[in-house]
Design a protein around this motif. Structure first.
Motif, PDB file in Angstrom:
ATOM      1  N   THR A  49       0.849  -1.185   0.000  1.00  0.00           N
ATOM      2  CA  THR A  49       0.000   0.000   0.000  1.00  0.00           C
ATOM      3  C   THR A  49       0.886   1.237   0.000  1.00  0.00           C
ATOM      4  O   THR A  49       1.875   1.287   0.742  1.00  0.00           O
ATOM      5  CB  THR A  49      -0.888   0.034   1.261  1.00  0.00           C
ATOM      6  OG1 THR A  49      -1.623  -1.184   1.358  1.00  0.00           O
ATOM      7  CG2 THR A  49      -1.854   1.205   1.218  1.00  0.00           C
ATOM      8  N   PHE A  50       0.535   2.225  -0.823  1.00  0.00           N
ATOM      9  CA  PHE A  50       1.173   3.529  -0.672  1.00  0.00           C
ATOM     10  C   PHE A  50       0.398   4.280   0.402  1.00  0.00           C
ATOM     11  O   PHE A  50      -0.789   4.582   0.234  1.00  0.00           O
ATOM     12  CB  PHE A  50       1.170   4.325  -1.975  1.00  0.00           C
ATOM     13  CG  PHE A  50       1.883   5.648  -1.841  1.00  0.00           C
ATOM     14  CD1 PHE A  50       3.265   5.706  -1.850  1.00  0.00           C
ATOM     15  CD2 PHE A  50       1.168   6.824  -1.666  1.00  0.00           C
ATOM     16  CE1 PHE A  50       3.934   6.915  -1.706  1.00  0.00           C
ATOM     17  CE2 PHE A  50       1.822   8.038  -1.520  1.00  0.00           C
ATOM     18  CZ  PHE A  50       3.213   8.079  -1.538  1.00  0.00           C
ATOM     19  N   VAL A  51       1.054   4.547   1.529  1.00  0.00           N
ATOM     20  CA  VAL A  51       0.401   5.212   2.658  1.00  0.00           C
ATOM     21  C   VAL A  51       0.629   6.714   2.514  1.00  0.00           C
ATOM     22  O   VAL A  51       1.744   7.211   2.708  1.00  0.00           O
ATOM     23  CB  VAL A  51       0.940   4.691   4.000  1.00  0.00           C
ATOM     24  CG1 VAL A  51       0.219   5.375   5.163  1.00  0.00           C
ATOM     25  CG2 VAL A  51       0.751   3.174   4.087  1.00  0.00           C
ATOM     26  N   GLU A  52      -0.418   7.433   2.160  1.00  0.00           N
ATOM     27  CA  GLU A  52      -0.295   8.862   1.876  1.00  0.00           C
ATOM     28  C   GLU A  52       0.240   9.635   3.075  1.00  0.00           C
ATOM     29  O   GLU A  52       1.052  10.557   2.928  1.00  0.00           O
ATOM     30  CB  GLU A  52      -1.656   9.416   1.458  1.00  0.00           C
ATOM     31  CG  GLU A  52      -2.199   8.820   0.166  1.00  0.00           C
ATOM     32  CD  GLU A  52      -3.582   9.346  -0.171  1.00  0.00           C
ATOM     33  OE1 GLU A  52      -4.021  10.318   0.483  1.00  0.00           O
ATOM     34  OE2 GLU A  52      -4.215   8.789  -1.077  1.00  0.00           O
ATOM     35  N   THR A  53      -0.203   9.271   4.266  1.00  0.00           N
ATOM     36  CA  THR A  53       0.212   9.987   5.470  1.00  0.00           C
ATOM     37  C   THR A  53       1.714   9.892   5.690  1.00  0.00           C
ATOM     38  O   THR A  53       2.335  10.813   6.228  1.00  0.00           O
ATOM     39  CB  THR A  53      -0.534   9.428   6.696  1.00  0.00           C
ATOM     40  OG1 THR A  53      -1.922   9.291   6.382  1.00  0.00           O
ATOM     41  CG2 THR A  53      -0.376  10.340   7.902  1.00  0.00           C
TER      42      THR A  53
ATOM     43  N   GLY B 202       3.910   9.003   3.059  1.00  0.00           N
ATOM     44  CA  GLY B 202       4.621   9.303   1.826  1.00  0.00           C
ATOM     45  C   GLY B 202       5.545   8.192   1.380  1.00  0.00           C
ATOM     46  O   GLY B 202       6.592   8.441   0.774  1.00  0.00           O
ATOM     47  N   ARG B 203       5.159   6.941   1.640  1.00  0.00           N
ATOM     48  CA  ARG B 203       6.000   5.806   1.253  1.00  0.00           C
ATOM     49  C   ARG B 203       5.131   4.563   1.065  1.00  0.00           C
ATOM     50  O   ARG B 203       3.981   4.512   1.496  1.00  0.00           O
ATOM     51  CB  ARG B 203       7.074   5.549   2.306  1.00  0.00           C
ATOM     52  CG  ARG B 203       6.545   4.982   3.616  1.00  0.00           C
ATOM     53  CD  ARG B 203       7.541   5.064   4.750  1.00  0.00           C
ATOM     54  NE  ARG B 203       7.615   6.420   5.296  1.00  0.00           N
ATOM     55  CZ  ARG B 203       8.199   6.712   6.451  1.00  0.00           C
ATOM     56  NH1 ARG B 203       8.790   5.762   7.152  1.00  0.00           N
ATOM     57  NH2 ARG B 203       8.221   7.947   6.899  1.00  0.00           N
ATOM     58  N   TYR B 204       5.717   3.575   0.411  1.00  0.00           N
ATOM     59  CA  TYR B 204       5.056   2.287   0.240  1.00  0.00           C
ATOM     60  C   TYR B 204       5.339   1.410   1.457  1.00  0.00           C
ATOM     61  O   TYR B 204       6.476   1.344   1.939  1.00  0.00           O
ATOM     62  CB  TYR B 204       5.567   1.572  -1.011  1.00  0.00           C
ATOM     63  CG  TYR B 204       5.252   2.282  -2.307  1.00  0.00           C
ATOM     64  CD1 TYR B 204       4.034   2.079  -2.955  1.00  0.00           C
ATOM     65  CD2 TYR B 204       6.179   3.142  -2.897  1.00  0.00           C
ATOM     66  CE1 TYR B 204       3.745   2.722  -4.152  1.00  0.00           C
ATOM     67  CE2 TYR B 204       5.900   3.786  -4.093  1.00  0.00           C
ATOM     68  CZ  TYR B 204       4.678   3.578  -4.716  1.00  0.00           C
ATOM     69  OH  TYR B 204       4.401   4.216  -5.901  1.00  0.00           O
TER      70      TYR B 204
ATOM     71  N   THR C  87      10.414   3.792  -1.061  1.00  0.00           N
ATOM     72  CA  THR C  87       9.935   5.004  -1.725  1.00  0.00           C
ATOM     73  C   THR C  87       9.820   4.825  -3.229  1.00  0.00           C
ATOM     74  O   THR C  87       9.220   5.661  -3.905  1.00  0.00           O
ATOM     75  CB  THR C  87      10.879   6.190  -1.437  1.00  0.00           C
ATOM     76  OG1 THR C  87      12.206   5.856  -1.865  1.00  0.00           O
ATOM     77  CG2 THR C  87      10.883   6.524   0.055  1.00  0.00           C
TER      78      THR C  87
ATOM     79  N   PRO D  12      -4.457   2.819   3.248  1.00  0.00           N
ATOM     80  CA  PRO D  12      -3.611   3.754   2.506  1.00  0.00           C
ATOM     81  C   PRO D  12      -3.525   5.162   3.088  1.00  0.00           C
ATOM     82  O   PRO D  12      -2.835   6.009   2.508  1.00  0.00           O
ATOM     83  CB  PRO D  12      -4.269   3.788   1.126  1.00  0.00           C
ATOM     84  CG  PRO D  12      -5.706   3.535   1.409  1.00  0.00           C
ATOM     85  CD  PRO D  12      -5.716   2.550   2.543  1.00  0.00           C
ATOM     86  N   MET D  13      -4.193   5.428   4.179  1.00  0.00           N
ATOM     87  CA  MET D  13      -4.079   6.731   4.830  1.00  0.00           C
ATOM     88  C   MET D  13      -4.288   6.547   6.323  1.00  0.00           C
ATOM     89  O   MET D  13      -4.822   5.530   6.778  1.00  0.00           O
ATOM     90  CB  MET D  13      -5.093   7.731   4.265  1.00  0.00           C
ATOM     91  CG  MET D  13      -6.536   7.337   4.428  1.00  0.00           C
ATOM     92  SD  MET D  13      -7.672   8.525   3.653  1.00  0.00           S
ATOM     93  CE  MET D  13      -7.275   8.300   1.926  1.00  0.00           C
TER      94      MET D  13
END
Length: 360
Positions: free
Chosen positions: A98-102, A104-106, A126, A159-160
């Motif tokens: 998952t790209f975790v928006e909070t 800023g990385r996978y 990243t 993801p967030m």
């Protein structure tokens, strides 16, 4: 007929002839868009002796935009740490990314197989190429239930950031601890009307409180609070359920596909045969521990020969999902799944405008 139904698009990856790293199967991939916008799969590659690595492959699409194949790019992770090794082998298995928006990385979750058994491990990246291991997941207890030292699998991350029950901004993770006596091989020996343990046969949601210090990422493997999410409820999932695809936010709520296990119960009293099918849940956006919808029947079952015959028969096992924003179709999701623990299939899911009112 269910409001949610998957329509198969075909088989997208099979073991490569002559490739010793894939001789016992390619299966259960993570699926994620890279920084370049391309879609990448991270399949489990199984060599002789059930020795598993995590590969990386770029998905190819046909003129209609449907996935039609892959280009293999190499290995993302292979057993190196003690918690990934066991005498004669080891494994890095069944990743979800998952790209975790909070952050800023996978974030990758995967099953690390050592002599102690399967455990959840985490890694971060990243660029999807270079991965930094964060170690095994560690959990604080839930009441008297302890998770550390227990077999654990089927993990995936939101993801967030979401708020935990203690109102902390957190990275949330779904997982399925395998407490003693709760494996399908154990539960199928019990009465079909057995009492299901509310907490010991459960998909859990656990929260890691986010501390925005990129120099100290290992706290991302520590989960401070836990809540039970779901237990088996329907005949098709009576033996076990486990998380499948990472949650994706939709207008309906958080969408996840999960797997359910049942006993095909052949005529011989002393014989059992497991069947893995896929269901779907919608979780509340603000409170993901609340289930808004759960499919009463499977949305995907092992009906094709490729899903019925393989390393393990009668298995469909969803682990990757891709929203087709690239086609201007945000209601369409392509779901990548393991087929009989031997190959990888893909199916299309189109979500309705509103949740069904009758659980159909």
């Amino acid at each position: 007929m269910s409001a949610f139904k998957l329509h198969r698009l075909g088989t997208i990856m099979v073991p490569e002839p002559g490739n010793d790293m894939e001789i016992e199967g390619v299966l259960n991939p993570a699926a994620v868009r890279g920084p370049d916008g391309a879609l990448y799969l991270f399949p489990r590659l199984v060599a002789k002796g059930n020795y598993s690595r995590i590969g990386i492959a770029r998905v190819k699409f046909d003129e209609k935009g449907d996935p039609c194949g892959v280009d293999r790019l190499g290995i993302a992770l292979e057993p190196e740490e003690d918690y990934e090794k066991r005498p004669g082998g080891g494994g890095c298995e069944d990743p979800r990314i998952t790209f975790v928006e909070t952050l800023g990385r996978y974030m990758m979750t995967y099953t690390a197989l050592s002599a102690d058994g399967p455990r959840i491990a985490l890694a971060q990246s990243t660029d999807l190429i270079r991965w930094e291991r964060l170690g095994l997941a560690k959990f604080l207890p839930y009441k008297k239930i302890r998770f550390n030292g227990i077999d654990n699998k089927d993990a995936c991350i939101f993801p967030m950031g979401v708020l935990s029950k203690h109102n902390h901004l957190s990275m949330a993770m779904l997982h399925r601890p395998l407490f003693p006596g709760t494996r399908p091989e154990d539960t199928m020996l019990k009465s079909i009307n057995r009492r299901i343990g509310d907490h010991h046969e459960c998909i859990w949601i656990s929260y890691c409180h986010i501390k925005m210090d990129p120099a100290k990422p290992r706290h991302l493997a520590r989960f401070e609070s836990n809540q039970p999410l779901a237990i088996p409820s329907a005949p098709w999932e009576s033996l076990k359920i486990g998380a499948g695809t990472p949650p994706v936010l939709t207008p309906l709520g958080w969408l996840i596909l999960y797997h359910g296990v049942s006993d095909m119960r052949p005529t011989k009293d002393d014989a059992h045969e497991l069947r893995y099918a896929a269901g779907l849940m919608i979780l509340d956006k603000e409170h993901p521990e609340r289930i808004l919808y759960r499919s009463p029947n499977p949305v995907l079952s092992p009906d094709l020969p490729e899903e019925q015959v393989g390393v393990i028969a009668n298995v469909v096992f969803p682990t990757g999902i891709d929203r087709r924003d690239d086609l201007g179709q945000p209601q369409r999701f392509d779901v990548y799944y393991g087929m009989a623990d031997n190959r990888i299939g893909v199916a299309r899911l189109d979500i309705p405008d509103r949740l069904p009112t009758d659980m159909e």
